[in-house]
Design a protein around this motif. Structure first.
Motif, PDB file in Angstrom:
ATOM      1  N   LEU A  10       9.559  19.380   0.079  1.00 47.12           N
ATOM      2  CA  LEU A  10       8.739  18.216  -0.254  1.00 47.12           C
ATOM      3  C   LEU A  10       8.051  17.648   0.985  1.00 47.12           C
ATOM      4  CD1 LEU A  10      11.077  16.414  -2.790  1.00 47.12           C
ATOM      5  CD2 LEU A  10       9.017  17.735  -3.292  1.00 47.12           C
ATOM      6  N   ILE A  11       8.769  17.606   2.089  1.00 52.71           N
ATOM      7  CA  ILE A  11       8.181  17.106   3.334  1.00 52.71           C
ATOM      8  C   ILE A  11       7.051  18.011   3.791  1.00 52.71           C
ATOM      9  CG2 ILE A  11       8.638  16.742   5.793  1.00 52.71           C
ATOM     10  CD1 ILE A  11      11.407  15.685   4.966  1.00 52.71           C
ATOM     11  N   ASP A  12       7.253  19.325   3.690  1.00 51.38           N
ATOM     12  CA  ASP A  12       6.195  20.271   4.071  1.00 51.38           C
ATOM     13  C   ASP A  12       4.974  20.142   3.170  1.00 51.38           C
ATOM     14  OD1 ASP A  12       7.745  21.248   6.115  1.00 51.38           O
ATOM     15  OD2 ASP A  12       8.475  22.977   4.967  1.00 51.38           O
ATOM     16  N   LEU A  26       8.208  10.490   2.826  1.00 51.96           N
ATOM     17  CA  LEU A  26       8.497  11.088   1.529  1.00 51.96           C
ATOM     18  C   LEU A  26       9.113  10.058   0.591  1.00 51.96           C
ATOM     19  CD1 LEU A  26       8.857  13.461  -0.446  1.00 51.96           C
ATOM     20  CD2 LEU A  26      11.014  13.957   0.732  1.00 51.96           C
ATOM     21  N   CYS A  27      10.033   9.289   1.090  1.00 53.58           N
ATOM     22  CA  CYS A  27      10.698   8.270   0.286  1.00 53.58           C
ATOM     23  C   CYS A  27       9.705   7.236  -0.225  1.00 53.58           C
ATOM     24  CB  CYS A  27      11.794   7.602   1.112  1.00 53.58           C
ATOM     25  SG  CYS A  27      12.704   6.345   0.221  1.00 53.58           S
ATOM     26  N   VAL A  28       8.835   6.763   0.646  1.00 55.97           N
ATOM     27  CA  VAL A  28       7.853   5.741   0.273  1.00 55.97           C
ATOM     28  C   VAL A  28       6.863   6.286  -0.750  1.00 55.97           C
ATOM     29  CG1 VAL A  28       5.950   4.336   1.145  1.00 55.97           C
ATOM     30  CG2 VAL A  28       8.091   4.441   2.413  1.00 55.97           C
ATOM     31  N   ALA A  58       7.868  12.542  -9.995  1.00 59.49           N
ATOM     32  CA  ALA A  58       7.124  12.316  -8.754  1.00 59.49           C
ATOM     33  C   ALA A  58       7.398  13.433  -7.744  1.00 59.49           C
ATOM     34  CB  ALA A  58       7.487  10.956  -8.158  1.00 59.49           C
ATOM     35  N   CYS A  59       8.636  13.846  -7.618  1.00 59.44           N
ATOM     36  CA  CYS A  59       8.981  14.929  -6.682  1.00 59.44           C
ATOM     37  C   CYS A  59       8.373  16.252  -7.116  1.00 59.44           C
ATOM     38  CB  CYS A  59      10.495  15.053  -6.552  1.00 59.44           C
ATOM     39  SG  CYS A  59      11.235  13.686  -5.639  1.00 59.44           S
ATOM     40  N   LYS A  68      -0.779  13.935  -2.014  1.00 59.90           N
ATOM     41  CA  LYS A  68      -0.831  13.991  -0.547  1.00 59.90           C
ATOM     42  C   LYS A  68      -0.867  12.557  -0.026  1.00 59.90           C
ATOM     43  CE  LYS A  68      -1.184  18.445   0.059  1.00 59.90           C
ATOM     44  NZ  LYS A  68      -0.185  19.191   0.772  1.00 59.90           N
ATOM     45  N   TYR A  69      -0.635  12.391   1.233  1.00 58.67           N
ATOM     46  CA  TYR A  69      -0.747  11.070   1.804  1.00 58.67           C
ATOM     47  C   TYR A  69      -1.666  11.114   3.004  1.00 58.67           C
ATOM     48  CZ  TYR A  69       1.788  11.364   6.220  1.00 58.67           C
ATOM     49  OH  TYR A  69       2.132  11.641   7.505  1.00 58.67           O
ATOM     50  N   THR A  70      -2.238   9.975   3.316  1.00 59.31           N
ATOM     51  CA  THR A  70      -3.082   9.842   4.512  1.00 59.31           C
ATOM     52  C   THR A  70      -2.640   8.588   5.255  1.00 59.31           C
ATOM     53  OG1 THR A  70      -4.751   8.596   3.287  1.00 59.31           O
ATOM     54  CG2 THR A  70      -5.070  10.972   3.480  1.00 59.31           C
TER      55      THR A  70
END
Length: 72
Positions: A10-12, A26-28, A58-59, A68-70
């Protein structure tokens, strides 16, 4: 504890080469998406027989590359 998909996967998937994700990130992100799913589910008058694990959904979305996040 999340076993499938794994936290490392998940982190990758969440990060990219420019913005590496962390466990905190990842948690947020997963919690925010789970809240969105829950709000949508509650607004659509849920069936009490239907059991939805928002954090799992969600996971799975993160693992599928849909989220994705920015950095702001």
């Amino acid at each position: 504890m999340i076993n499938d998909p794994s936290v490392d996967l998940l982190i990758d998937k969440l990060g990219n080469e420019e913005n590496q994700a962390s466990r905190y990130c990842l948690c947020v992100v997963a919690a925010k998406r789970a809240r969105q799913i829950l709000e949508h589910h509650m607004a659509s008058s849920p069936d009490p027989r239907e059991y939805l694990k928002e954090i799992s959904v969600a996971c799975r979305e993160i693992a599928d590359g849909k989220i994705k996040y920015t950095k702001d």
